[in-house]
Design an enzyme around this catalytic site. Structure first.
Site, PDB file in Angstrom:
ATOM      1  N   GLY A 267       5.937   7.979   1.625  1.00 19.85           N
ATOM      2  CA  GLY A 267       4.683   7.868   2.341  1.00 19.85           C
ATOM      3  C   GLY A 267       4.799   6.900   3.500  1.00 19.85           C
ATOM      4  O   GLY A 267       5.822   6.246   3.707  1.00 19.85           O
ATOM      5  N   VAL A 268       3.728   6.809   4.270  1.00 16.09           N
ATOM      6  CA  VAL A 268       3.708   5.952   5.447  1.00 16.09           C
ATOM      7  C   VAL A 268       3.427   4.516   5.020  1.00 16.09           C
ATOM      8  O   VAL A 268       2.633   4.278   4.122  1.00 16.09           O
ATOM      9  CB  VAL A 268       2.636   6.429   6.444  1.00 16.09           C
ATOM     10  CG1 VAL A 268       2.547   5.505   7.643  1.00 16.09           C
ATOM     11  CG2 VAL A 268       2.930   7.854   6.891  1.00 16.09           C
ATOM     12  N   GLY A 269       4.068   3.549   5.678  1.00 17.61           N
ATOM     13  CA  GLY A 269       3.714   2.158   5.452  1.00 17.61           C
ATOM     14  C   GLY A 269       4.888   1.229   5.240  1.00 17.61           C
ATOM     15  O   GLY A 269       6.053   1.615   5.275  1.00 17.61           O
ATOM     16  N   ASN A 270       4.526  -0.028   5.008  1.00 17.74           N
ATOM     17  CA  ASN A 270       5.502  -1.100   4.933  1.00 17.74           C
ATOM     18  C   ASN A 270       6.434  -0.955   3.740  1.00 17.74           C
ATOM     19  O   ASN A 270       7.642  -1.186   3.846  1.00 17.74           O
ATOM     20  CB  ASN A 270       4.767  -2.438   4.848  1.00 17.74           C
ATOM     21  CG  ASN A 270       5.428  -3.509   5.689  1.00 17.74           C
ATOM     22  OD1 ASN A 270       5.915  -3.217   6.771  1.00 17.74           O
ATOM     23  ND2 ASN A 270       5.442  -4.729   5.198  1.00 17.74           N
ATOM     24  N   GLU A 292       7.071  14.170   4.909  1.00 15.85           N
ATOM     25  CA  GLU A 292       6.034  14.514   5.897  1.00 15.85           C
ATOM     26  C   GLU A 292       6.305  13.886   7.252  1.00 15.85           C
ATOM     27  O   GLU A 292       6.187  14.544   8.284  1.00 15.85           O
ATOM     28  CB  GLU A 292       4.675  14.012   5.432  1.00 15.85           C
ATOM     29  CG  GLU A 292       4.129  14.674   4.209  1.00 15.85           C
ATOM     30  CD  GLU A 292       2.847  13.997   3.797  1.00 15.85           C
ATOM     31  OE1 GLU A 292       1.845  14.709   3.679  1.00 15.85           O
ATOM     32  OE2 GLU A 292       2.843  12.767   3.607  1.00 15.85           O
ATOM     33  N   ASN A 382      -8.572   6.612   3.836  1.00 15.42           N
ATOM     34  CA  ASN A 382      -8.011   7.561   4.794  1.00 15.42           C
ATOM     35  C   ASN A 382      -8.079   9.001   4.303  1.00 15.42           C
ATOM     36  O   ASN A 382      -8.390   9.900   5.062  1.00 15.42           O
ATOM     37  CB  ASN A 382      -6.555   7.208   5.101  1.00 15.42           C
ATOM     38  CG  ASN A 382      -6.406   5.805   5.659  1.00 15.42           C
ATOM     39  OD1 ASN A 382      -7.307   5.300   6.308  1.00 15.42           O
ATOM     40  ND2 ASN A 382      -5.278   5.178   5.395  1.00 15.42           N
ATOM     41  N   GLY A 386      -0.781  14.054   2.061  1.00 15.20           N
ATOM     42  CA  GLY A 386       0.149  14.925   1.358  1.00 15.20           C
ATOM     43  C   GLY A 386       0.611  14.386   0.030  1.00 15.20           C
ATOM     44  O   GLY A 386       1.461  15.007  -0.625  1.00 15.20           O
ATOM     45  N   LYS A 406      -6.964  -8.411  -1.588  1.00 11.36           N
ATOM     46  CA  LYS A 406      -8.016  -9.356  -1.211  1.00 11.36           C
ATOM     47  C   LYS A 406      -7.715 -10.769  -1.694  1.00 11.36           C
ATOM     48  O   LYS A 406      -8.545 -11.439  -2.322  1.00 11.36           O
ATOM     49  CB  LYS A 406      -9.376  -8.896  -1.765  1.00 11.36           C
ATOM     50  CG  LYS A 406      -9.923  -7.623  -1.128  1.00 11.36           C
ATOM     51  CD  LYS A 406     -10.333  -7.842   0.322  1.00 11.36           C
ATOM     52  CE  LYS A 406     -10.960  -6.579   0.914  1.00 11.36           C
ATOM     53  NZ  LYS A 406     -11.306  -6.756   2.347  1.00 11.36           N
TER      54      LYS A 406
END
Length: 502
Positions: A267-270, A292, A382, A386, A406
């Site tokens: 997936g997308v991200g850090n 993706e 969001n 996918g 948080k």
């Protein structure tokens, strides 16, 4: 060469303002774009100004916006700011769009990305009036040279009543040959198997087709894609990545997967980029990716040779990496294949290839159900994107997240997920900075102990154990024991007091 080589289409060149005026109130508009890659840069901005002017004059003007996935402020943001969107689908990440969805002034349909094309073909979202698609160029035959994403462009071009093309000269023409546009999908009962048995298989053509008669406008642009610059990989991301990579090494050691792994999806991200960075220093070589999006870390792996080839539907590159991709497109097209998202996310292909999936989450409960879309059960972030396509169909499906949010007031591991996108049946493993829980073969109560002891933050473990023990005492059914009067109490406490700590 002229980016618009087809004389008939060159004759339809006009300004973004004139092209936007062809979109009417109530139109459904299929926009290109998947992450901040190859979304139209000029027409949506011009359209937003026209919608704003109409609203100022007391006229109603809203449209449906369909895309591949998220886009950028020039599209989602501009249209949201003028309240120009009636229905948005299937995925978004824009703050202004998210705000309006959560306040109820914008309708949003969150569906699996692999479902978009067949659902649209069946007419469930109504007629597609207009397609606005960014391309790198138009050849002399009228075929379109795709840009940095494919997404749902093939479908939009096929079914839209009218087509507006943005020809963006920022994209390298050397992208020609990188794409694989498959035109063999059908709806039941005419559906046939997708002819792929390897992530590097090519099954389609390198260009997109469009009926020149449907093209009503061609707009020239020269503007870069807009993806966020990735944050430096932090210690928590490195720890999560380390647990995931150790897990993969163990799977190889016990003979479940080969030494070069199986095709990877991230997936997308850090955290995903941390996993990719860890692969470069690990023992695996000649890896293939079936995913993706291609992020900076994947490009680094292609450069080093750790990854042999990568299949996706789009780039999601930081500005420096995007420039590198443009400069070396001829080299990268030998290593990268960009496909329509109905193929990159196709359940049949994912299952056949035995993909190993790694995706982010908002929270997971003690039994392994995962929420990847909603904060406190009702506030959309969001969308599912996918992740569901890959979670349900991959050989191994892992969800990852830091154990708290948080500033430590929210535990990512909770008694009961406040919203469920991925049931326990589709989750092979969960990982936080504290460890990875392999859930395969475990009954619900054994999963609960494993997740609490392995993944939960130590500050929350005693309370999670206390809940689990209490639930076993009061629940009349012991397969998945819960106390429904307390199961979502942690979320309510946060809403009331700003912390999940008791």
């Amino acid at each position: 060469m002229d980016r618009i080589a087809h004389p008939g289409l060159r004759a339809k060149e006009m300004s973004a303002e004139d092209a936007a005026a062809l979109i009417r109130p109530g139109h459904n508009v299929g926009m290109s774009g998947f992450t901040g890659a190859a979304y139209p840069k000029a027409v949506p901005v011009a359209l937003a100004k026209q919608i704003g002017a109409a609203h100022a004059a007391g006229q109603d003007f809203r449209i449906g916006v369909w895309t591949g996935a998220s886009t950028a402020p020039e599209l989602d943001g501009e249209l949201a700011l003028v309240d120009g969107v009636d229905l948005r689908m299937p995925y978004q990440s824009d703050p202004e769009t998210r705000k309006r969805i959560n306040e109820g002034s914008m309708n949003y349909c969150d569906i699996h990305l692999s479902h978009v094309a067949p659902t649209v073909w069946q007419g469930f979202f109504g007629r597609l009036d207009t397609a606005v698609v960014e391309v790198a160029g138009i050849d002399e035959h009228g075929d379109l040279i795709p840009a940095s994403s494919v997404g749902n462009n093939k479908t939009w071009l096929d079914i839209a009543d009218q087509v507006i093309l943005e020809v963006n000269e920022w994209h390298s023409l050397e992208l020609l040959g990188m794409h694989d546009i498959y035109y063999g999908t059908e709806l039941p009962p005419n559906r046939v198997p997708i002819p792929m048995t390897h992530p590097a298989d090519r099954i389609g053509q390198t260009t997109l087709r469009v009926d020149p008669e449907k093209v009503v406008a061609v707009v020239r642009t020269n503007a870069p894609d807009r993806n966020s610059t990735l944050k430096p990989v932090d210690d928590i991301s490195k720890q999560i990545a380390g647990h995931f990579l150790e897990f993969l090494e163990h799977q190889v050691k016990v003979g479940r997967i080969p030494k070069n792994l199986l095709p990877l999806q991230s997936g997308v991200g850090n955290i995903a980029n941390a996993v990719l960075a860890g692969l470069d220093s690990g023992p695996f070589r000649n890896i293939y990716a079936y995913t993706e999006v291609i992020q900076d870390g994947m490009v680094d792996l292609l450069d080093s040779g750790t990854v042999a080839k990568a299949s996706a539907t789009a780039f999601s590159l930081s500005p420096p990496a995007a420039e590198r991709m443009n400069e070396r497109a001829a080299e990268y097209r030998e290593k990268i294949i960009l496909r329509p998202q109905e193929i990159s996310n196709h359940p049949e292909v994912i299952r056949r290839l035995g993909v190993i999936a790694c995706n982010g989450m908002v929270e997971a409960d003690i039994y392994g159900n995962v929420n990847s879309t909603h904060v406190m059960g009702t506030r959309i972030m969001n969308g599912i994107g996918g992740s569901g396509d890959f979670a349900r169909n991959s050989l191994i499906s892992c969800f990852v997240s830091p154990s708290t949010a948080k500033g430590g007031d929210i535990s990512v591991i909770v008694p009961m997920a406040s919203h469920v996108d991925h049931t326990e049946h589709d989750v092979s493993a969960i990982a936080t900075e504290w460890g990875l829980a392999d859930l395969r073969g475990l009954s619900p109560k054994k999963r609960a102990k494993k997740i609490i002891d392995t993944c939960a933050h130590p500050d929350f473990r005693p309370a999670l154990h206390e809940y689990f023990e209490w639930a076993q005492k009061v629940s009349k059914a012991q397969h998945t024991p819960h106390d429904l009067s307390k199961a979502l109490g942690w979320h309510q406490r946060f809403l009331d007091e700003g912390t999940m700590h008791s």
